[in-house]
Design a protein around this motif. Structure first.
Motif, PDB file in Angstrom:
ATOM      1  N   LEU A 125       0.838  -1.197   0.000  1.00 61.80           N
ATOM      2  CA  LEU A 125       0.000   0.000   0.000  1.00 61.80           C
ATOM      3  C   LEU A 125       0.875   1.249   0.000  1.00 61.80           C
ATOM      4  CD1 LEU A 125      -2.755  -1.065   2.567  1.00 61.80           C
ATOM      5  CD2 LEU A 125      -2.785  -1.286   0.076  1.00 61.80           C
TER       6      LEU A 125
ATOM      7  N   GLN B 283     -10.898  -0.321   0.017  1.00 62.05           N
ATOM      8  CA  GLN B 283     -10.721  -0.824   1.384  1.00 62.05           C
ATOM      9  C   GLN B 283     -12.104  -1.090   1.975  1.00 62.05           C
ATOM     10  OE1 GLN B 283      -8.039   1.419   3.952  1.00 62.05           O
ATOM     11  NE2 GLN B 283      -9.410   1.063   5.700  1.00 62.05           N
TER      12      GLN B 283
ATOM     13  N   ASN C  88     -14.451  -2.569   5.037  1.00 60.33           N
ATOM     14  CA  ASN C  88     -14.480  -2.864   6.471  1.00 60.33           C
ATOM     15  C   ASN C  88     -15.807  -3.548   6.799  1.00 60.33           C
ATOM     16  OD1 ASN C  88     -11.954  -1.478   7.003  1.00 60.33           O
ATOM     17  ND2 ASN C  88     -13.091   0.431   6.703  1.00 60.33           N
TER      18      ASN C  88
ATOM     19  N   THR D 149     -10.725  -5.863   7.942  1.00 59.29           N
ATOM     20  CA  THR D 149     -10.424  -5.016   6.788  1.00 59.29           C
ATOM     21  C   THR D 149      -9.904  -5.873   5.645  1.00 59.29           C
ATOM     22  OG1 THR D 149      -9.867  -3.129   8.215  1.00 59.29           O
ATOM     23  CG2 THR D 149      -9.073  -3.061   5.944  1.00 59.29           C
TER      24      THR D 149
ATOM     25  N   TYR E 225      -9.226  -5.909   1.132  1.00 57.35           N
ATOM     26  CA  TYR E 225      -8.946  -5.033  -0.010  1.00 57.35           C
ATOM     27  C   TYR E 225      -9.301  -5.755  -1.301  1.00 57.35           C
ATOM     28  CZ  TYR E 225      -6.243  -2.274   3.338  1.00 57.35           C
ATOM     29  OH  TYR E 225      -5.853  -1.515   4.419  1.00 57.35           O
TER      30      TYR E 225
END
Length: 416
Positions: A92, A125, A127, A132, A134
């Motif tokens: 990231l 992203q 949640n 979490t 991706y």
């Protein structure tokens, strides 16, 4: 031709005639004032917000470190089989977790981005339930687009020189008016047609005079463009009403009606026709005005009929090529749709009368009629003003001077 006349003609303007500057101001000042008042009355308020910040997924960026393909699992018969399976390691480069390395699935499905080590990607992203995750959504294209834009600007400036610089400045003005006036005003509930006409007039006035200079030739092009834009807007309103178009013909317009219910979709269609026509209209009007200028300069003895006839013949050839350009542009943009209809064996009459295709046909037909009208209007104005140019004044021959007599001698003769 005097040196002063030659110096004036090299600037690509019509030969001067009495009152030329006053006529330029008589056209320019009212057009500017009306446009400014229209922009003031239609100027958008606060930008509408459709969703509160934080309601959707957060978008972050990253760099692909490695791709680990894996065999795809079996799917039930009749379902679409998976093509790309495995995981992607991504480091990231933005967000709260910037600098960390995460693992996500290889993008799958129609139109999914194909990734390789070293690619800069965008991720969503997500949640959920305190965890979490991706998902790769797209490639980052910023650097490539900046390089392409720089190459475009250099090519324009290298060929056009100072004229290329002014053309790029005009492009910036066009983009600014679209982004900060036309789009926000339509989203704010203003009439799309009025916004499009006022915005198109602002773009035209600024760009034409910025690119071609404050001259009689440019003023004629401005007048011809304004008249043709008015004709295009009226014809678009008549045609969309006669064909019963609603402006809602694809997924994008459907989504807009759901998220922005205040937008007049038929008016938005009319606005698109007006703005789309402007890009070709100013090309035609400037070309016709400049053509008459060059013909009048090269052939000072030409009258109105000869100037109009010669320039109109050039305009016919220009219009023929422009029409083909318009049709090819719409065909290229609608190629996936045409393939979809062809694969479904849709009858031609049903294909052409569907709202999506009919909308493009109306857009093309109305825009073309506006272009055709621009040629005689602009050519007639330019030819009329060119024939009123100041002709060189030929000095009148002096009368033969009578010999001066001695008044006292004449008096003495009469006395005798």
């Amino acid at each position: 031709m005097s040196p002063a006349d030659h110096h004036h003609h090299t600037h690509g303007d019509l030969p001067e005639f009495p009152g030329a500057r006053r006529l330029t101001l008589l056209v320019l000042i009212p057009a500017v004032l009306i446009t400014l008042v229209g922009m003031f009355l239609l100027w958008p308020g606060d930008s509408p917000v459709t969703a509160a910040a934080g309601d959707g997924p957060v978008q972050v960026t990253g760099e692909v470190v490695a791709v680990q393909p894996a065999p795809c699992p079996q799917v039930p018969e009749g379902d679409q089989p998976l093509e790309n399976c495995g995981t992607v390691s991504v480091r990231l480069t933005s967000g709260a977790a910037s600098g960390t390395q995460i693992t996500t699935d290889i993008p799958n499905g129609p139109g999914a981005p194909e990734v390789a080590p070293g690619d800069d990607v965008e991720l969503l992203q997500l949640n959920a339930e305190g965890e979490t995750t991706y998902a790769i959504s797209d490639h980052q294209r910023g650097v490539a687009l900046w390089v392409l834009g720089a190459a475009f600007a250099l090519a324009v400036i290298a060929f056009g020189r100072w004229r290329g610089v002014t053309a790029l400045a005009g492009l910036g003005v066009t983009f600014g008016i679209l982004v900060w006036f036309i789009v926000p005003a339509i989203l704010d509930g203003r009439s799309p047609v009025l916004v499009a006409v006022v915005g198109a007039a602002a773009i035209m006035l600024i760009v034409l005079y910025l690119t071609h200079g404050l001259s009689m030739t440019t003023t004629i092009a401005v007048a011809g463009t304004l008249a043709s834009l008015a004709i295009t807007a009226i014809l678009a309103a008549i045609a969309t009403g006669a064909v019963h178009l609603t402006g809602v013909a694809d997924e994008t317009s459907n989504f807009l009606t759901i998220t922005q219910g205040d937008v007049n979709m038929r008016g938005l269609l009319l606005a698109g026709i007006v703005i789309g026509s402007l890009g070709v209209l100013d090309d035609v009007t400037v070309t016709q005005s400049a053509t008459v200028t060059e013909l009048a300069t090269a052939n000072p003895a030409y009258g109105f009929r000869r100037l109009y006839g010669a320039a109109t013949r050039i305009g016919r050839a220009h219009i023929a090529s422009v029409i083909n350009t318009i049709v090819l542009a719409y065909a290229g943009a609608s190629l996936p749709l045409m393939l979809l209809f062809a694969a479904g064996d849709t009858p031609v009459d049903e294909l052409l009368t569907s709202q999506l295709i009919a909308q493009e046909l109306v857009r093309s037909a109305v825009g073309t009629i506006g272009l055709v009208a621009a040629v005689p209007i602009t050519t007639a104005l330019a030819a009329l003003l060119a024939t009123r140019r100041a002709r060189p004044v030929t000095p009148r021959p002096k009368r033969a001077e009578r010999p001066v007599e001695d008044p006292w001698a004449a008096f003495a003769d009469r006395a005798d």
